[in-house]
Design a protein around this motif. Structure first.
Motif, PDB file in Angstrom:
ATOM      1  N   LYS A 131       6.271   2.502  -7.518  1.00 49.54           N
ATOM      2  CA  LYS A 131       5.090   2.804  -6.969  1.00 49.54           C
ATOM      3  C   LYS A 131       4.909   4.342  -6.342  1.00 49.54           C
ATOM      4  O   LYS A 131       3.986   5.033  -6.449  1.00 49.54           O
ATOM      5  CB  LYS A 131       4.288   1.889  -6.179  1.00 49.54           C
ATOM      6  N   ARG A 151       0.888  -1.303   0.050  1.00 45.66           N
ATOM      7  CA  ARG A 151       0.000  -0.003  -0.086  1.00 45.66           C
ATOM      8  C   ARG A 151       0.911   1.429   0.019  1.00 45.66           C
ATOM      9  O   ARG A 151       2.017   1.301   0.654  1.00 45.66           O
ATOM     10  CB  ARG A 151      -0.889   0.095   1.239  1.00 45.66           C
ATOM     11  N   VAL A 192       0.726   5.065   0.886  1.00 44.94           N
ATOM     12  CA  VAL A 192      -0.172   5.983   1.807  1.00 44.94           C
ATOM     13  C   VAL A 192       0.778   7.370   2.501  1.00 44.94           C
ATOM     14  O   VAL A 192       1.966   7.075   2.436  1.00 44.94           O
ATOM     15  CB  VAL A 192      -0.833   5.087   3.016  1.00 44.94           C
TER      16      VAL A 192
END
Length: 325
Positions: free
Chosen positions: A98, A3, A5
């Motif tokens: 990413k 993830r 974030v």
């Protein structure tokens, strides 16, 4: 599961620890305290401090600063390689991509016209990460400084062109500064790839945001009744220094000693204001500028490789909307 974030709440301290993990403990603690203060003062938004998590464990962090002049300063991701290996996660390259993809999305959403990164020459992994994600290698920038103390010898004065200057006053001569600034870009050897990408108005905005602005230290020079050059300086109180943000001579006036006379003027002005050093940066491809700085006693202190990502063009159906705003 991977993830990406923001480093909010309980993620903030671990993110900062990783961000500055290569610094000695004392320096790391100081930098963390400084960034926390910036966050508290709302000078930095934690949405631009991104982290990569695998199974709720933080494995990487990436920082971007969005300046008021629509410039994004982008740092390559810092990876916790031992933890990533222990978790049997994806490759470092996947995580870098990413994080930088998300950082680029933030740049575009904020309307930044350029994202830039300044990296050490030997950081090949970081270079590769930036280039994979749309940041083109622009050039190497050499950083110079010159002491202004009494012990530092003054450059020898040679016969110089007779010049006068007017300081910057937005309400009176901003348009003239813009016009001459644009004229100095023609035929320039400093990052010529950016010529035509921004206009003089945007350039002035960028320079004003790059340091402590003092209008008297922005000067437009005239010689024999013609505008010949621009000198823009900013104060760096944290370094006890002044910095020459920009020194440019119009194409028709080059080769007449005007750049040298302007830089001597900068040295005199900075010395009168009782700071310790004068800083300046050059594109290493600009051999005349590098030679000039060294001839006046400037010493190279570091070199960085510049990577840039320009904002994608607006879709055709939005161009007219943007122009009308």
């Amino acid at each position: 599961m991977l993830r990406i974030v923001p480093a909010t709440a309980e993620r903030l301290q671990p993110a900062l620890e990783l961000l500055y993990s290569e610094l000695p403990a004392d320096a790391r603690a100081q930098r963390i305290a400084e960034l926390r203060q910036e966050i508290e003062d709302e000078e930095f938004e934690t949405e631009h401090l991104l982290v990569a998590e695998i199974d709720a464990q933080l494995v990487a962090v990436q920082r971007t600063i969005l300046r008021d002049d629509d410039v994004g300063l982008v740092w390559p991701p810092v990876i916790n390689a031992p933890l990533l290996k222990f978790l049997n996660g994806p490759s470092s390259e996947v995580i870098e991509d990413k994080l930088l993809t998300e950082a680029a999305r933030h740049l575009d959403a904020a309307g930044a016209w350029i994202g830039q990164a300044l990296l050490e020459a030997k950081s090949s992994r970081e270079h590769a990460a930036m280039q994979r994600n749309g940041f083109a290698r622009l050039t190497e920038l050499r950083f110079f400084e010159r002491p202004l103390t009494a012990a530092a010898s003054c450059p020898k004065r040679t016969p110089e062109p007779s010049m006068s200057y007017q300081p910057y006053r937005r309400s009176r001569n901003q348009n003239e500064f813009v016009k001459v600034l644009e004229a100095t870009y023609r035929g320039s050897l400093d990052c010529p790839e950016l010529n035509g990408v921004r206009d003089g108005q945007q350039s002035l905005k960028n320079h004003a945001a790059a340091g402590s602005f003092h209008s008297d230290m922005w000067r437009l020079y005239r010689c024999a009744g013609e505008d010949v050059g621009i000198l823009l300086m900013a104060k760096r109180p944290d370094q006890q220094a002044w910095e020459v943000l920009y020194l440019g001579v119009v194409e028709s006036a080059r080769g007449r000693g005007i750049g040298r006379a302007m830089l001597l003027d900068a040295l005199d002005a900075a010395r009168d204001l009782k700071l310790q050093r004068l800083l300046i940066v050059a594109d290493v491809r600009n051999i005349p500028a590098v030679s000039l700085y060294e001839s006046l006693g400037f010493q190279p202190v570091s070199t960085r490789v510049a990577f840039v990502r320009l904002a994608p063009p607006l879709p055709r159906d939005r161009t007219h909307d943007a122009a009308g705003q």
